[in-house]
Design an enzyme around this catalytic site. Sequence first.
Site, mmCIF file in Angstrom:
data_model
loop_
_atom_site.group_PDB
_atom_site.id
_atom_site.type_symbol
_atom_site.label_atom_id
_atom_site.label_comp_id
_atom_site.label_asym_id
_atom_site.label_seq_id
_atom_site.Cartn_x
_atom_site.Cartn_y
_atom_site.Cartn_z
ATOM 1 N N ASP A 167 42.266 -70.754 -13.627
ATOM 2 C CA ASP A 167 41.495 -72.264 -13.683
ATOM 3 C C ASP A 167 41.152 -72.099 -15.381
ATOM 4 O O ASP A 167 42.137 -71.381 -16.344
ATOM 5 C CB ASP A 167 39.942 -71.964 -13.230
ATOM 6 N N TRP A 168 39.903 -72.742 -15.961
ATOM 7 C CA TRP A 168 40.012 -73.268 -16.943
ATOM 8 C C TRP A 168 39.937 -72.046 -18.473
ATOM 9 O O TRP A 168 38.942 -71.751 -17.918
ATOM 10 C CB TRP A 168 38.857 -74.029 -17.543
#
Length: 763
Positions: free
Chosen positions: A321-322
Amino acid sequence: MKKLLLCFSAIAVIACNKTATSSPSTPASPVQSNPKVQLFDAEIDGKVSALVSKMSLEEKVGQMTQLTLDAITTGDSPYSSASPYALDPKKVAHAIEKYKIGSVLNTPGHPLSRKEWFETITTLQEAAAKTPNKIPLIYGIDAIHGVNYTTESTLFPQQLGVASTFNKQHAYESGVVSAYETRASAIPWTFSPVLGLGRSPIWPRLWETFGEDVHIGETMGAAMIKGFQGDGGLNSVAACMKHYLGYSVPLSGKDRTGAWIPERELRQYFVPAFKAAIDAGALTLMINSGDINGTPVHASKFMLTDLLRGELGFEGFAVTDWNDINYLYTKYKIVKTKKEAIKVSINAGVDMSMVPHQLEFVDLLIELVNEGEVKMSRIDEAVSRILKVKYKLGLFDKPVTDPKDYPDFGSEKFAAKSKAAALETFVLLKNKKNLLPLKKETKILVTGASANTMRSLNGGWSYNWQGSEADKYAADKNTVAEAFMKNGNAKFVQGVTFDGTGDNIAKSVAAARNSDVVLLCLGETSYTETPGNTHSLLMPNKHVELAKELAKTGKKIILVLLEGRPVIFNEIEPLVDAVFVGFLPGNYGADALSDLVYGVANPSGKLPVNYPKHPHSFVNYNYKISDNLQLPNYYSSDYDQQYEFGDGLSYTTFAYSDLKLDTKEMTQDGKINVSVTVTNTGKMAGKEAVLLYISDLYATITPEIKALKAYDKITLAPGASKTVKFVINKKSLSFVNANLKTVAEPGEFTATVGLLSENFILK
Ligand code: BGC
């Protein structure tokens, strides 16, 4: 502009008797659990191994790198794009031609038209075609309820709203339409569905889940993935099941904070939806940003390799994820440097890094391989998985799909599918003295914070990250106020707002006096992730005050809660005559609500989560007996919900009869066929979600009071009956025991459908 802030089960079958109306015209296959799908054939395997043998280390590591669009657009910083939006040719050449990155994601902070997407992706693929092996990029987007970052697209209800329909077909259709419109935007990959279990009502991403139940997560998730991926081809996209694993229950309720999940619970509650998605053929997976029991999932070899690959058999690729590799040293502090963070996560099993702004990841990973800290075999494994997905999506043959080939984009046909889902999303929870449905001529005052905004209908990830521009981009769609003014005899007065700026309670009360009925619309505005964190689920004071003042007029009040999580409203519940909850029904939600209020359609949604009554008393529906002991003054506990999972009223009545089990004794490899007859005993046609619960009466792990094991949605004309059939098998009776083994322990069980129940024995 996103994130500057953050830097098998029982199978349901319907058998119709002669009196039955026809069942929904749906292919049966998309929504049933099937044996594991084989992801890649020998031809793809062969092509990928030949390609990987020709690639340099730089190219391989580039493939493992994903940048956000802002990093390659004009503007002074990689964190936001200049306006108007444009790709920066130098940055594109640097990232793609020099660094050979394999993937790009996101929007430049606002939605793009199909033409803009087509031009953007064409430019990026042209740059990719200049790399030594001409490997196409894979562009990814959060198309989570339709392709929500493309203007004029068809927006569906969010996942919690889809779960409220208890109709898998809507999950499937939302996936099909979303895939088509995503490809019409030249994008082949969506970061959806969310498969975390929504068991924490305060978590700001509850609405992105299918609710709190394991079986709904398994079945709706698999249906949506089948919708996205179909049988491949250029109308389909790669799904990305997320966020693996255990993201949805942070201890504090705040997004991306620590979770405690013992491995037994992890396996029993959180793994099954991912297992079902893998079996359904999900091509990619996104990793949970959080830490569980002190181990960030991005650093967990157990989760990312042993469990995911070894036990669950996932063959696609796993993206972070980010910014999550960086968080291993900046936030979680399990290592001291970026380089160590990269080493730990890649060795744990990460295949692609959503970097998302800087290219240092590439340089450092190359160094790590050259120093022997990350094995070339690990890099080859990751790259092969990514390339297989690119082949499977047809990107080597057609790197850019053309909007012209997708004439149904934004069509009436798709809008009708979204509205059909929205109609079943609304849950009618109270209807005192059958106030509803209303006659068209009834004078209605529409008032309240959610009454005149598309934000409360769509939630986050709508046109932009926080959904804050929905009123601009969905201006042609109806808010609740607009729908009622168009369809009936309604007047709108704002009354209260979400930010307090436009409050005028007196004006609303005065207008109520001139109306027959008040449609009081409250709930929440749009949000997601940490900006949606809250300290309290209690309804804001001003909203409560408005309700109380309106009640003093003596007018009947229909409360409409448009929200992403259950706002607690126990103080005003006794003052209102009817309650509708709509968990983010999408762009056609207001039209659907108007049809329901006027009786053009009949409500059929049910709650996919418990609706709490008290601010510190969150209990899931499958609680343990000790959570609800009614022994006055002695070990008593009090399970007091505003409404329960599975609650939901209709304008008609359904009678359940003839619950039959074909045997009362099941062997470990046997099954029980269950049937029950449901009759529409009222005067209006309606849909009914039929739910089968199982209770294990005694078990070595304290048993749940009940757990949903099968469900189906049927349609019945007045007076008509249908026999609904379910199958109970070993999986329906299994749980994870203290030795982490999935077992079905011999003993007595109860099967419950409606108010009917039958006991049986497992031998
Ligand atoms: C979210 C993901 C999303 C990703 C890309 C993250 O912050 O947690 O759900 O897919 O951003 O936008």
